[in-house]
Motif scaffolding. Structure first.
Motif, PDB file in Angstrom:
ATOM      1  N   ASP A  37       6.098   7.033   2.394  1.00  0.00           N
ATOM      2  CA  ASP A  37       7.346   6.462   2.901  1.00  0.00           C
ATOM      3  C   ASP A  37       7.077   5.876   4.282  1.00  0.00           C
ATOM      4  N   LEU A  38       7.140   4.555   4.363  1.00  0.00           N
ATOM      5  CA  LEU A  38       6.893   3.884   5.645  1.00  0.00           C
ATOM      6  C   LEU A  38       8.186   3.861   6.429  1.00  0.00           C
ATOM      7  N   GLN A  39       8.160   4.501   7.589  1.00  0.00           N
ATOM      8  CA  GLN A  39       9.408   4.607   8.350  1.00  0.00           C
ATOM      9  C   GLN A  39       9.483   3.585   9.468  1.00  0.00           C
ATOM     10  N   LEU A  65       0.828  -1.209   0.000  1.00  0.00           N
ATOM     11  CA  LEU A  65       0.000   0.000   0.000  1.00  0.00           C
ATOM     12  C   LEU A  65       0.864   1.261   0.000  1.00  0.00           C
ATOM     13  N   THR A  66       1.943   1.216   0.754  1.00  0.00           N
ATOM     14  CA  THR A  66       2.827   2.389   0.769  1.00  0.00           C
ATOM     15  C   THR A  66       3.465   2.598  -0.605  1.00  0.00           C
ATOM     16  N   ALA A  83       2.320   2.934  13.253  1.00  0.00           N
ATOM     17  CA  ALA A  83       3.109   3.150  12.029  1.00  0.00           C
ATOM     18  C   ALA A  83       3.499   4.611  11.929  1.00  0.00           C
ATOM     19  N   GLN A  84       4.724   4.819  11.509  1.00  0.00           N
ATOM     20  CA  GLN A  84       5.195   6.179  11.264  1.00  0.00           C
ATOM     21  C   GLN A  84       5.397   6.305   9.766  1.00  0.00           C
ATOM     22  N   ILE A  85       4.724   7.264   9.168  1.00  0.00           N
ATOM     23  CA  ILE A  85       4.809   7.399   7.714  1.00  0.00           C
ATOM     24  C   ILE A  85       5.092   8.848   7.344  1.00  0.00           C
ATOM     25  N   GLU A  86       5.511   9.030   6.123  1.00  0.00           N
ATOM     26  CA  GLU A  86       5.812  10.379   5.660  1.00  0.00           C
ATOM     27  C   GLU A  86       5.402  10.505   4.198  1.00  0.00           C
ATOM     28  N   GLY A  87       4.849  11.631   3.844  1.00  0.00           N
ATOM     29  CA  GLY A  87       4.451  11.817   2.448  1.00  0.00           C
ATOM     30  C   GLY A  87       3.687  13.106   2.281  1.00  0.00           C
ATOM     31  N   GLU A  88       3.202  13.301   1.081  1.00  0.00           N
ATOM     32  CA  GLU A  88       2.406  14.499   0.820  1.00  0.00           C
ATOM     33  C   GLU A  88       0.962  14.249   1.241  1.00  0.00           C
ATOM     34  N   PHE A  89       0.186  15.338   1.219  1.00  0.00           N
ATOM     35  CA  PHE A  89      -1.173  15.255   1.746  1.00  0.00           C
ATOM     36  C   PHE A  89      -1.997  14.176   1.037  1.00  0.00           C
ATOM     37  N   LEU A 109      -0.945  10.715   1.788  1.00  0.00           N
ATOM     38  CA  LEU A 109      -1.423  10.290   3.109  1.00  0.00           C
ATOM     39  C   LEU A 109      -2.907   9.909   3.042  1.00  0.00           C
ATOM     40  N   LEU A 110      -3.681  10.716   2.321  1.00  0.00           N
ATOM     41  CA  LEU A 110      -5.106  10.374   2.161  1.00  0.00           C
ATOM     42  C   LEU A 110      -5.253   9.015   1.481  1.00  0.00           C
ATOM     43  N   GLY A 111      -4.462   8.813   0.443  1.00  0.00           N
ATOM     44  CA  GLY A 111      -4.516   7.538  -0.267  1.00  0.00           C
ATOM     45  C   GLY A 111      -4.183   6.377   0.647  1.00  0.00           C
ATOM     46  N   PHE A 112      -3.219   6.603   1.519  1.00  0.00           N
ATOM     47  CA  PHE A 112      -2.839   5.547   2.453  1.00  0.00           C
ATOM     48  C   PHE A 112      -3.990   5.250   3.420  1.00  0.00           C
TER      49      PHE A 112
END
Lengths: 211, 204
Positions: free
Chosen positions: A99-101, A92-93, A123-129, A132-135
């Motif tokens: 970015d799954l950290q 999914l990421t 879960a700690q994740i990073e990305g654009e808005f 993140l919504l998609g995730f």
């Protein structure tokens, strides 16, 4: 003669009363009991017919039921299946560009008054808005049931990518089995049933070479 | 012609008495026969009721056997219901955070942006309140924070109620003067998804 007539009339009345009381009344009571039982049996028949009709329709739709059960078992599997979940989240990421950290799943814990076992996953994740919504939408659409209990998002500026969101997502997965069997299931050894300690003086001597 | 009876009147009275006694005896016998018939009639009614009951019990037993033959179907339906109920339990207070964040982005007033957002589902201590969200953000001036409150309290933002701003303070971003604010709101039951019902497959 008139007296005889009166006495006869009284006798007839008495005899009729006795006949009714000792012969007919018990039979009436018996008939009433039998009719009550009959009514109960008729009620049972109707209930059974309804139940059988329902069960017949279930049997006819057995394939649909089995497919539905398969889907439900996919949502809440019998075993934790953490390995599959990690693969699915990773996929999914990749799909969403997140970015799954870190991913930190807890061991399954018992839920009160339920067969469910909960696995808390942080879960700690990073990305654009929109990534993140998609995730988040992707988590809802996963074959396995994932409930997001909390989310913390903070934004930061990146010179290359612009605004980047860091999010901490607390999820809950569900399963029906404990990670390890409970003590009661494997059988605890009570103090009275302490197994003999093999100190080399027992059976080993018996099977060893005699002096 | 008128009959002539030369016998003494006592003889006639005796005959009448005998006749009456005979009639009485016959009546009593008939009465006893009627009672006996009644007894047998009632016995027949009891037998009929018993036969009806036995026939009905026989039908019920046949149906019970038929039902027992369908036990696997019942087990299948029970398994389905049990698992569907587990899904409902699991998603009792399921919040769609994606929709909340999307709504937030859609309704965010101009001249204002959010720097942090946290949302939690909590135990329901206040009826209808299932969680809390907290924000910190930046606006260009104090009225922008009012716009923020109006936007979140509007009916377009389902599931958010009781929006509050706890601090608004002046600050600087680069060379621009801004205001920093922190805000909280409650998540209501309107934010709960009906995902359970969508996920549970329907069966005929």
């Amino acid at each position: 003669m008139k007296r005889i007539g009166i006495l006869t009339g009284l006798g007839v009345l008495f005899l009729t009363a006795v006949w009714w009381m000792f012969f007919i009344s018990p039979k009436n009571a018996e008939i009433a009991d039998l009719e009550d039982e009959l009514n109960v049996a008729i009620g049972n028949e109707q209930l059974l017919r309804v139940t059988i009709n329902e069960l017949e329709s279930i049997r006819q739709a057995e394939v649909e039921y089995l497919a539905a059960l398969g889907q439900l078992e996919g949502l809440i599997p019998e075993r934790p299946l953490l390995e599959e979940f990690i693969e699915q989240v990773y996929a999914l990421t990749i799909d969403t560009g997140i970015d799954l950290q870190t991913l930190a799943p807890s061991v399954p814990s018992v839920t009160e008054d339920s067969l469910l076992r909960e696995i808390q996953v942080s879960a700690q994740i990073e990305g654009e808005f929109f990534e993140l919504l998609g995730f988040l939408f992707g988590l809802n659409d996963m074959e396995r049931l994932v409930r997001v209990d909390s989310i913390a998002v903070s934004s930061s500026q990146d010179d290359v990518e612009g605004t980047v969101l860091s999010a901490s997502v607390q999820m809950t997965l569900f399963t029906l089995a404990d990670l390890l069997p409970l003590l009661e299931e494997v059988g605890t050894v009570s103090p009275d049933e302490t197994p003999p300690v093999e100190d080399g003086s027992g059976d080993l001597e018996a099977i060893g070479p005699s002096a | 012609m008128r009959p002539i009876n030369l016998l003494p009147p006592e003889f006639g009275a005796q005959q009448t008495r005998r006749r009456r006694l005979a009639m009485l005896g016959f009546a009593i016998a008939a009465y006893v026969v009627i009672l006996g018939l009644g007894f047998f009639l009632w016995g027949g009614r009891v037998d009929n009721a018993r036969r009806d009951l036995e026939a009905q019990n026989s039908i019920v037993q046949t149906l019970e056997r038929q039902k027992a033959g369908l036990a696997d179907s019942k087990q299948l339906a029970d398994d389905y219901e049990t698992k569907a109920e587990l899904v409902r339990q699991a998603l009792g207070n399921d919040i769609d955070w994606g929709i909340i964040m999307n709504d937030l982005a859609r309704l965010l007033p101009p001249r204002l942006w959010i720097s942090t957002f946290t949302g939690n589902v909590v135990a329901e201590t206040i009826p209808g309140v299932l969680g809390q969200v907290a924000f910190s953000g930046i606006g260009f001036d104090f009225p922008d924070v009012s716009s923020w409150l109006r936007a979140l309290d509007s009916e377009q933002f389902a599931g958010i109620a009781g929006t509050w701003v706890s601090t608004v303070s002046q600050g600087v971003v680069g060379e621009d003067e801004v205001v920093n604010f922190s805000s909280t709101a409650a998540l209501t039951s309107a934010a709960v998804t009906n995902r359970a019902e969508n996920l549970i497959p329907e069966v005929p």
